[in-house]
Design a protein around this motif. Structure first.
Motif, PDB file in Angstrom:
ATOM      1  N   MET A  55      23.152   7.178 -10.869  1.00  0.00           N
ATOM      2  CA  MET A  55      22.366   6.175 -10.167  1.00  0.00           C
ATOM      3  C   MET A  55      23.073   5.826  -8.869  1.00  0.00           C
ATOM      4  O   MET A  55      24.252   5.507  -8.850  1.00  0.00           O
ATOM      5  CB  MET A  55      22.210   4.932 -11.055  1.00  0.00           C
ATOM      6  N   LYS A  56      22.328   5.875  -7.769  1.00  0.00           N
ATOM      7  CA  LYS A  56      22.866   5.523  -6.452  1.00  0.00           C
ATOM      8  C   LYS A  56      22.308   4.166  -6.050  1.00  0.00           C
ATOM      9  O   LYS A  56      21.093   3.984  -5.978  1.00  0.00           O
ATOM     10  CB  LYS A  56      22.474   6.572  -5.420  1.00  0.00           C
ATOM     11  N   VAL A  57      23.217   3.214  -5.790  1.00  0.00           N
ATOM     12  CA  VAL A  57      22.843   1.860  -5.402  1.00  0.00           C
ATOM     13  C   VAL A  57      23.381   1.594  -3.998  1.00  0.00           C
ATOM     14  O   VAL A  57      24.579   1.719  -3.756  1.00  0.00           O
ATOM     15  CB  VAL A  57      23.418   0.819  -6.388  1.00  0.00           C
ATOM     16  N   VAL A  85      24.308  -1.083  -1.251  1.00  0.00           N
ATOM     17  CA  VAL A  85      24.696  -2.498  -1.256  1.00  0.00           C
ATOM     18  C   VAL A  85      24.848  -2.967   0.187  1.00  0.00           C
ATOM     19  O   VAL A  85      25.650  -2.408   0.940  1.00  0.00           O
ATOM     20  CB  VAL A  85      26.019  -2.706  -2.025  1.00  0.00           C
ATOM     21  N   CYS A 130      18.084   6.441  -2.528  1.00  0.00           N
ATOM     22  CA  CYS A 130      18.768   5.563  -3.485  1.00  0.00           C
ATOM     23  C   CYS A 130      17.826   5.167  -4.613  1.00  0.00           C
ATOM     24  O   CYS A 130      16.609   5.281  -4.514  1.00  0.00           O
ATOM     25  CB  CYS A 130      19.345   4.335  -2.782  1.00  0.00           C
ATOM     26  N   ASP A 131      18.425   4.700  -5.715  1.00  0.00           N
ATOM     27  CA  ASP A 131      17.673   4.262  -6.888  1.00  0.00           C
ATOM     28  C   ASP A 131      17.469   2.750  -6.928  1.00  0.00           C
ATOM     29  O   ASP A 131      16.573   2.255  -7.599  1.00  0.00           O
ATOM     30  CB  ASP A 131      18.405   4.693  -8.166  1.00  0.00           C
ATOM     31  N   LEU A 132      18.340   2.012  -6.232  1.00  0.00           N
ATOM     32  CA  LEU A 132      18.309   0.554  -6.248  1.00  0.00           C
ATOM     33  C   LEU A 132      18.983   0.054  -4.984  1.00  0.00           C
ATOM     34  O   LEU A 132      19.917   0.685  -4.476  1.00  0.00           O
ATOM     35  CB  LEU A 132      19.064   0.028  -7.479  1.00  0.00           C
ATOM     36  N   ILE A 133      18.513  -1.103  -4.490  1.00  0.00           N
ATOM     37  CA  ILE A 133      19.123  -1.749  -3.327  1.00  0.00           C
ATOM     38  C   ILE A 133      19.547  -3.152  -3.751  1.00  0.00           C
ATOM     39  O   ILE A 133      18.759  -3.898  -4.340  1.00  0.00           O
ATOM     40  CB  ILE A 133      18.128  -1.842  -2.156  1.00  0.00           C
ATOM     41  N   ILE A 134      20.793  -3.487  -3.445  1.00  0.00           N
ATOM     42  CA  ILE A 134      21.312  -4.837  -3.687  1.00  0.00           C
ATOM     43  C   ILE A 134      21.601  -5.472  -2.335  1.00  0.00           C
ATOM     44  O   ILE A 134      22.284  -4.867  -1.493  1.00  0.00           O
ATOM     45  CB  ILE A 134      22.593  -4.812  -4.547  1.00  0.00           C
ATOM     46  N   ALA A 147      23.046  -2.327 -14.872  1.00  0.00           N
ATOM     47  CA  ALA A 147      22.838  -1.017 -14.263  1.00  0.00           C
ATOM     48  C   ALA A 147      23.615  -0.014 -15.105  1.00  0.00           C
ATOM     49  O   ALA A 147      24.841  -0.069 -15.163  1.00  0.00           O
ATOM     50  CB  ALA A 147      23.315  -1.008 -12.821  1.00  0.00           C
TER      51      ALA A 147
END
Length: 165
Positions: A1-3, A5, A29-33, A77
């Motif tokens: 998983m690529k996040v 940030v 990416c899979d998620l953005i924080i 995550a």
């Protein structure tokens, strides 16, 4: 998983658009924080076009963002718990305020912003991570954001770049 940030984007005051270097990583990416100080809700909607977005509010965010987002989040995550907070307040350093926010939570990683200073260290088994800012480097040599790679472990790294175009 690529996040991916990010924090302290302060848009549109500090930039009219996201830097091309960051856009490249957002594309896969899979998620953005986002750790706060977005400044306007438009950026939240823009980021959602790339991946799911988890974010918190910072001291420069207005009522519209505060009605949508919390000031603190804990997310799962993979097998890890990640705490997110902006880190503003009084007393202590930004880093210590961020750590104190999760004193009662079992987190593997604490993400914070506010200072615009990139930080990557481990304290008491938890990764402490400030991505810096991709649009407002203040006194830093370069602009920056972060990437978390989540698998059997969490790997955190900064992406540094000189031009915010």
């Amino acid at each position: 998983m690529k996040v991916v940030v990010i924090s302290d984007t302060h848009m549109p005051k500090k930039a009219k658009r996201l830097p091309s270097r960051l856009l490249g990583d957002l594309g896969d990416c899979d998620l953005i924080i986002h750790a706060g100080d977005w400044q306007t809700i438009e950026l939240f909607h823009e980021l959602k076009q790339y991946a799911p977005v988890i974010g918190v509010t910072g001291n420069a965010d207005g009522p519209e963002l505060k009605s949508l987002l919390n000031s603190k989040e804990v997310l799962r995550a993979g097998n890890f718990q990640i705490g997110i907070v902006h880190g503003h307040g009084t007393g202590k350093t930004t880093e210590r305020r961020a750590m104190a926010a999760f004193a009662d939570d079992d987190v593997d990683c604490i993400i914070y912003g506010h200072s615009h200073i990139p930080v990557l260290k481990e304290i008491d088994g938890a990764i402490i991570f400030n991505p810096g800012s991709p649009t407002d480097k203040r006194r830093q040599k370069e602009f920056s954001y972060g990437i978390l790679t989540i698998g059997e472990k969490i790997k955190a790294e900064h992406i540094f770049f000189e031009d915010k175009q």
